[in-house]
Design a protein around this motif. Structure first.
Motif, mmCIF file in Angstrom:
data_model
loop_
_atom_site.group_PDB
_atom_site.id
_atom_site.type_symbol
_atom_site.label_atom_id
_atom_site.label_comp_id
_atom_site.label_asym_id
_atom_site.label_seq_id
_atom_site.Cartn_x
_atom_site.Cartn_y
_atom_site.Cartn_z
ATOM 1 N N LEU A 1 -2.648 -0.025 1.693
ATOM 2 C CA LEU A 1 -3.275 0.138 2.979
ATOM 3 C C LEU A 1 -3.131 -1.050 4.108
ATOM 4 O O LEU A 1 -3.061 -0.832 5.315
ATOM 5 N N LYS A 2 -2.861 -2.361 3.337
ATOM 6 C CA LYS A 2 -2.548 -3.330 4.119
ATOM 7 C C LYS A 2 -1.133 -3.385 4.767
ATOM 8 O O LYS A 2 -0.810 -4.022 5.795
ATOM 9 N N GLY A 3 -0.362 -2.557 4.068
ATOM 10 C CA GLY A 3 1.062 -2.510 4.783
ATOM 11 C C GLY A 3 2.138 -3.409 4.116
ATOM 12 O O GLY A 3 2.936 -3.916 4.872
ATOM 13 N N GLU A 4 1.911 -3.527 2.750
ATOM 14 C CA GLU A 4 2.912 -4.311 2.014
ATOM 15 C C GLU A 4 4.313 -3.807 2.175
ATOM 16 O O GLU A 4 4.533 -2.617 2.320
ATOM 17 N N PRO A 5 5.301 -4.604 2.511
ATOM 18 C CA PRO A 5 6.957 -4.103 2.504
ATOM 19 C C PRO A 5 7.208 -3.180 1.406
ATOM 20 O O PRO A 5 8.123 -2.217 1.454
ATOM 21 N N LEU B 1 6.307 -1.336 -2.084
ATOM 22 C CA LEU B 1 5.221 -0.686 -2.670
ATOM 23 C C LEU B 1 5.506 -0.066 -4.050
ATOM 24 O O LEU B 1 4.626 0.684 -4.651
ATOM 25 N N TYR B 2 6.541 -0.538 -4.492
ATOM 26 C CA TYR B 2 6.898 -0.009 -5.777
ATOM 27 C C TYR B 2 6.005 -0.331 -7.042
ATOM 28 O O TYR B 2 5.639 0.620 -7.646
ATOM 29 N N ALA B 3 5.708 -1.570 -7.018
ATOM 30 C CA ALA B 3 4.450 -1.986 -8.154
ATOM 31 C C ALA B 3 3.215 -1.115 -7.946
ATOM 32 O O ALA B 3 2.495 -0.887 -8.964
ATOM 33 N N GLU B 4 2.894 -1.143 -6.388
ATOM 34 C CA GLU B 4 1.373 -0.534 -6.296
ATOM 35 C C GLU B 4 1.449 0.884 -6.660
ATOM 36 O O GLU B 4 0.525 1.266 -7.334
ATOM 37 N N TYR B 5 2.441 1.590 -6.408
ATOM 38 C CA TYR B 5 2.594 3.163 -6.763
ATOM 39 C C TYR B 5 2.678 3.147 -8.146
ATOM 40 O O TYR B 5 2.186 4.124 -8.765
ATOM 41 N N GLY B 6 3.442 2.446 -8.885
ATOM 42 C CA GLY B 6 3.704 2.456 -10.344
ATOM 43 C C GLY B 6 2.330 2.264 -11.053
ATOM 44 O O GLY B 6 1.972 2.970 -12.048
#
Length: 62
Positions: free
Chosen positions: A25-29, A31-36
């Motif tokens: 939600l913060k808009g990290e460039p 996002l592979y680790a987050e979705y993983g």
């Protein structure tokens, strides 16, 4: 003892999910680790539910 471990595991996964969703939600460039992490936790929660239901069914049959 198993209950304490299970509760600790659930709390840890929820905390990691919260951190991943915060980054999304913060808009990290990247996002592979987050979705993983979210996908990993969904799989782990699914396995935990499956094992719990299977044990409950075995106890009912005994």
């Amino acid at each position: 003892m198993k209950t304490v471990l299970l509760i600790g595991m659930v709390v840890l996964l929820l905390a990691l999910d919260w951190a991943a969703l915060h980054d999304i939600l913060k808009g990290e460039p990247n996002l592979y680790a987050e979705y993983g992490m979210i996908l990993f936790s969904i799989v782990i929660f699914g396995v935990m539910i499956f094992v719990g239901l299977r044990r409950k069914k075995k106890r009912a049959n005994v």
